[in-house]
Design a protein around this motif. Sequence first.
Motif, PDB file in Angstrom:
ATOM      1  N   MET A 128     -87.687  38.069-127.802  1.00  0.00           N
ATOM      2  CA  MET A 128     -87.092  39.408-127.686  1.00  0.00           C
ATOM      3  C   MET A 128     -86.158  39.668-128.862  1.00  0.00           C
ATOM      4  O   MET A 128     -85.330  38.817-129.219  1.00  0.00           O
ATOM      5  N   LEU A 129     -86.303  40.846-129.489  1.00  0.00           N
ATOM      6  CA  LEU A 129     -85.447  41.200-130.611  1.00  0.00           C
ATOM      7  C   LEU A 129     -84.039  41.534-130.112  1.00  0.00           C
ATOM      8  O   LEU A 129     -83.867  42.213-129.099  1.00  0.00           O
ATOM      9  N   THR A 130     -83.034  41.055-130.834  1.00  0.00           N
ATOM     10  CA  THR A 130     -81.641  41.287-130.414  1.00  0.00           C
ATOM     11  C   THR A 130     -80.754  41.805-131.535  1.00  0.00           C
ATOM     12  O   THR A 130     -79.588  42.125-131.294  1.00  0.00           O
ATOM     13  N   LYS A 131     -81.273  41.878-132.758  1.00  0.00           N
ATOM     14  CA  LYS A 131     -80.438  42.312-133.875  1.00  0.00           C
ATOM     15  C   LYS A 131     -79.838  43.686-133.626  1.00  0.00           C
ATOM     16  O   LYS A 131     -78.700  43.973-134.038  1.00  0.00           O
ATOM     17  N   HIS A 132     -80.577  44.553-132.906  1.00  0.00           N
ATOM     18  CA  HIS A 132     -80.094  45.912-132.674  1.00  0.00           C
ATOM     19  C   HIS A 132     -78.850  45.962-131.800  1.00  0.00           C
ATOM     20  O   HIS A 132     -78.155  46.975-131.759  1.00  0.00           O
ATOM     21  N   TYR A 133     -78.542  44.865-131.098  1.00  0.00           N
ATOM     22  CA  TYR A 133     -77.334  44.845-130.280  1.00  0.00           C
ATOM     23  C   TYR A 133     -76.074  45.087-131.112  1.00  0.00           C
ATOM     24  O   TYR A 133     -75.056  45.576-130.601  1.00  0.00           O
ATOM     25  N   ASP A 134     -76.124  44.744-132.389  1.00  0.00           N
ATOM     26  CA  ASP A 134     -74.958  44.943-133.252  1.00  0.00           C
ATOM     27  C   ASP A 134     -74.634  46.415-133.444  1.00  0.00           C
ATOM     28  O   ASP A 134     -73.533  46.756-133.877  1.00  0.00           O
ATOM     29  N   TYR A 135     -75.584  47.268-133.128  1.00  0.00           N
ATOM     30  CA  TYR A 135     -75.412  48.700-133.406  1.00  0.00           C
ATOM     31  C   TYR A 135     -75.489  49.545-132.146  1.00  0.00           C
ATOM     32  O   TYR A 135     -75.679  50.764-132.210  1.00  0.00           O
ATOM     33  N   TYR A 136     -75.331  48.918-130.991  1.00  0.00           N
ATOM     34  CA  TYR A 136     -75.349  49.649-129.733  1.00  0.00           C
ATOM     35  C   TYR A 136     -74.213  50.676-129.703  1.00  0.00           C
ATOM     36  O   TYR A 136     -73.193  50.512-130.389  1.00  0.00           O
ATOM     37  N   PRO A 137     -74.383  51.747-128.921  1.00  0.00           N
ATOM     38  CA  PRO A 137     -73.291  52.713-128.782  1.00  0.00           C
ATOM     39  C   PRO A 137     -72.005  52.016-128.346  1.00  0.00           C
ATOM     40  O   PRO A 137     -72.029  51.028-127.604  1.00  0.00           O
ATOM     41  N   ASN A 138     -70.899  52.528-128.819  1.00  0.00           N
ATOM     42  CA  ASN A 138     -69.607  51.933-128.475  1.00  0.00           C
ATOM     43  C   ASN A 138     -69.329  52.044-126.981  1.00  0.00           C
ATOM     44  O   ASN A 138     -69.686  53.013-126.329  1.00  0.00           O
ATOM     45  N   ARG A 139     -68.712  51.023-126.452  1.00  0.00           N
ATOM     46  CA  ARG A 139     -68.189  51.010-125.076  1.00  0.00           C
ATOM     47  C   ARG A 139     -69.258  51.132-124.002  1.00  0.00           C
ATOM     48  O   ARG A 139     -69.015  51.664-122.930  1.00  0.00           O
ATOM     49  N   VAL A 140     -70.479  50.667-124.293  1.00  0.00           N
ATOM     50  CA  VAL A 140     -71.498  50.612-123.252  1.00  0.00           C
ATOM     51  C   VAL A 140     -72.048  49.193-123.180  1.00  0.00           C
ATOM     52  O   VAL A 140     -72.033  48.449-124.163  1.00  0.00           O
ATOM     53  N   SER A 141     -72.533  48.826-122.008  1.00  0.00           N
ATOM     54  CA  SER A 141     -73.096  47.497-121.805  1.00  0.00           C
ATOM     55  C   SER A 141     -74.495  47.431-122.406  1.00  0.00           C
ATOM     56  O   SER A 141     -75.087  48.441-122.765  1.00  0.00           O
ATOM     57  N   LYS A 142     -75.028  46.229-122.495  1.00  0.00           N
ATOM     58  CA  LYS A 142     -76.385  46.043-123.029  1.00  0.00           C
ATOM     59  C   LYS A 142     -77.432  46.144-121.915  1.00  0.00           C
ATOM     60  O   LYS A 142     -78.622  46.168-122.177  1.00  0.00           O
ATOM     61  N   SER A 143     -76.982  46.180-120.677  1.00  0.00           N
ATOM     62  CA  SER A 143     -77.897  46.228-119.537  1.00  0.00           C
ATOM     63  C   SER A 143     -77.330  47.158-118.481  1.00  0.00           C
ATOM     64  O   SER A 143     -76.109  47.341-118.386  1.00  0.00           O
ATOM     65  N   LEU A 144     -78.223  47.776-117.693  1.00  0.00           N
ATOM     66  CA  LEU A 144     -77.808  48.676-116.620  1.00  0.00           C
ATOM     67  C   LEU A 144     -78.545  48.327-115.335  1.00  0.00           C
ATOM     68  O   LEU A 144     -79.727  47.992-115.353  1.00  0.00           O
ATOM     69  N   THR A 145     -77.853  48.403-114.219  1.00  0.00           N
ATOM     70  CA  THR A 145     -78.466  48.201-112.908  1.00  0.00           C
ATOM     71  C   THR A 145     -79.062  49.521-112.431  1.00  0.00           C
ATOM     72  O   THR A 145     -78.373  50.545-112.395  1.00  0.00           O
ATOM     73  N   VAL A 146     -80.335  49.507-112.078  1.00  0.00           N
ATOM     74  CA  VAL A 146     -81.029  50.723-111.653  1.00  0.00           C
ATOM     75  C   VAL A 146     -80.729  51.002-110.182  1.00  0.00           C
ATOM     76  O   VAL A 146     -80.855  50.107-109.339  1.00  0.00           O
ATOM     77  N   PRO A 147     -80.324  52.225-109.840  1.00  0.00           N
ATOM     78  CA  PRO A 147     -80.070  52.554-108.433  1.00  0.00           C
ATOM     79  C   PRO A 147     -81.311  52.344-107.570  1.00  0.00           C
ATOM     80  O   PRO A 147     -82.420  52.692-107.970  1.00  0.00           O
ATOM     81  N   LYS A 148     -81.131  51.825-106.405  1.00  0.00           N
ATOM     82  CA  LYS A 148     -82.245  51.608-105.466  1.00  0.00           C
ATOM     83  C   LYS A 148     -82.305  52.758-104.469  1.00  0.00           C
ATOM     84  O   LYS A 148     -82.400  52.559-103.259  1.00  0.00           O
ATOM     85  N   THR A 149     -82.230  53.952-104.999  1.00  0.00           N
ATOM     86  CA  THR A 149     -82.231  55.158-104.168  1.00  0.00           C
ATOM     87  C   THR A 149     -83.249  56.149-104.732  1.00  0.00           C
ATOM     88  O   THR A 149     -83.548  56.139-105.925  1.00  0.00           O
ATOM     89  N   PRO A 150     -83.766  57.036-103.879  1.00  0.00           N
ATOM     90  CA  PRO A 150     -84.679  58.074-104.382  1.00  0.00           C
ATOM     91  C   PRO A 150     -83.929  59.069-105.252  1.00  0.00           C
ATOM     92  O   PRO A 150     -82.699  59.175-105.208  1.00  0.00           O
ATOM     93  N   LEU A 151     -84.658  59.811-106.043  1.00  0.00           N
ATOM     94  CA  LEU A 151     -84.056  60.757-106.984  1.00  0.00           C
ATOM     95  C   LEU A 151     -83.187  61.790-106.272  1.00  0.00           C
ATOM     96  O   LEU A 151     -82.127  62.173-106.775  1.00  0.00           O
TER      97      LEU A 151
END
Length: 554
Positions: free
Chosen positions: A1-24
């Motif tokens: 998995m490529l990871t070099k782009h992590y150096d340029y992620y938007p400021n103050r956001v995590s690299k991973s997100l938990t997806v809601p287990k709810t309907p739209l």
Amino acid sequence: MLTKHYDYYPNRVSKSLTVPKTPLYHNLEVSAARFADHTAINYYGNGISYAQLKDETDAFAGYLQGKLGVQKGDPVLIFMQNSPQYVISFYGINRADAFVVPINPMLTSEELSFFIQDSNIKFAIVGQELYDRVEPLVASTTLEHIIVCAYSDYVPSSEFESLPNEVTAPRQVYDNEQTYYWMEALASGFEPKQIQEAGPDDLCVMPYTSGTTGRPKGCMHTNATVQANTVSAYNWVNITMDSVHLTTLPLFHVTGMLHSLHTPIYGGCTMIMMTRWDRELAAKLMEQYKISHWVTISTMLIDFLSNPNLSNYRISSLQVLAGGGAPLPEAVGKQLYEKTGLQFVEGYGLSETISHTHFNPPDRPKLQCLGIPAFDVDARIMDPATQSVLNQGETGEIIVHGPQVFTGYYHQEDNEDAFVEIDGKTFFRTGDMGRVDEEGYFFIVDRLKRMINASGYKVWPTEVESLLYNHPAIQQACVVGVPDPRRGETVKAFVILNDDAKGTINEEEIVEWSKEHMAAYKYPRFIEFRDSLPTTSSGKILWRKLQEEEKSNV
């Protein structure tokens, strides 16, 4: 998995997100509870609060279940233009445990019949200006029930004078037992089932591919895949509940649907909605409602910037201008920055990924760049022949693995070549050729099937188009391959000139300019001036249609 782009992620956001287990629908429910009086939709001056939006969504869901007998897992067609009814229909269908089949409102009756039959659709919600295309299909397809909407029901009469006819047309009555009326549905008193049965793994929406590479195919998306990108978009560009979004992209298309509908509702934001694109009105709305976010496509942005009256409007409230569909030409990006001080934040995705898999970091975007992989996306470049992963700088097919990737095409026989297994992961094969630079940013080269083979040289139309945009006389360009007895294929460009260039420049001058700015094998040998180019209703130029016209003339 490529990871070099992590150096340029938007400021103050995590690299991973938990997806809601709810309907739209749950996103609307939460926003209505939190921001009941906040404006959800402003439709040509008519403000609709989150409380009203939820109430009407619930009433509509109740009608679908109680009156029409819609069951869990049923496909329901939405065939209309941007309007409050579109939003209510989408979330009402989700609340009724069914799933949306959003279809391009430009289609003819004959074209529409394919989608109805392919998805086995019995129920349709239709804008009344499109009713005549749908009504005959009750007798010839699986379609059984039509709910018809008049957009004028949500427009203040004081605004009628300057709006399109389909927006202001009064409500019509039809002589058909299978036809039902929007306002009657909302007033019917039906309530949805007390508990929503659909969960994260149940179907939410099934957009169809455009069909530019063959028969259109239904892309099955669950609540989870849609939620993954909704939450992703919300966090990537730092949206808040007070963000104001200009909704101009058609909501049947995944980019508009995800970024200009689902994401604002998730955040409790306000959508300033337009049924038809109008560059003058768009600028006026930006000034009047202090638009902060606008997701658009390059063709719409080019038209917006071409407005000679743009400098008359104050649009400094605009904080994020993002989009995709096709790379924004470098020359247009520079023009945008000169006029607004904003950099265009490009993204990349497909119907199969319910919009984006890649996004440029808002504070560090690159022009004509797909961006970097979004939250939890593993994207790689693969040799399409050997299926081996390629290195930085090498050109190959873009493949993606992530939480927003669809579960497959509606017909299983279409899935055989769509996926590839690498390192124990299932990757979707996008069919787009690209490369990765030393910082992990992805760049598209072109569609795998769009490549022009000129005397054995690979010519990528997108690259030639980008170079053509540097010519000061060119407003839009589309490049295709045409048959050539000596080279096999050669390059032709269809060009729209800027108004002040018409009649002052000829085709040969464009060819000579191209010779000076492009390699000998790739410059266009033929130029054809057009007043317009064929596009989808989402604004993508239909290059294949132009190419087919050329081949039919041989």
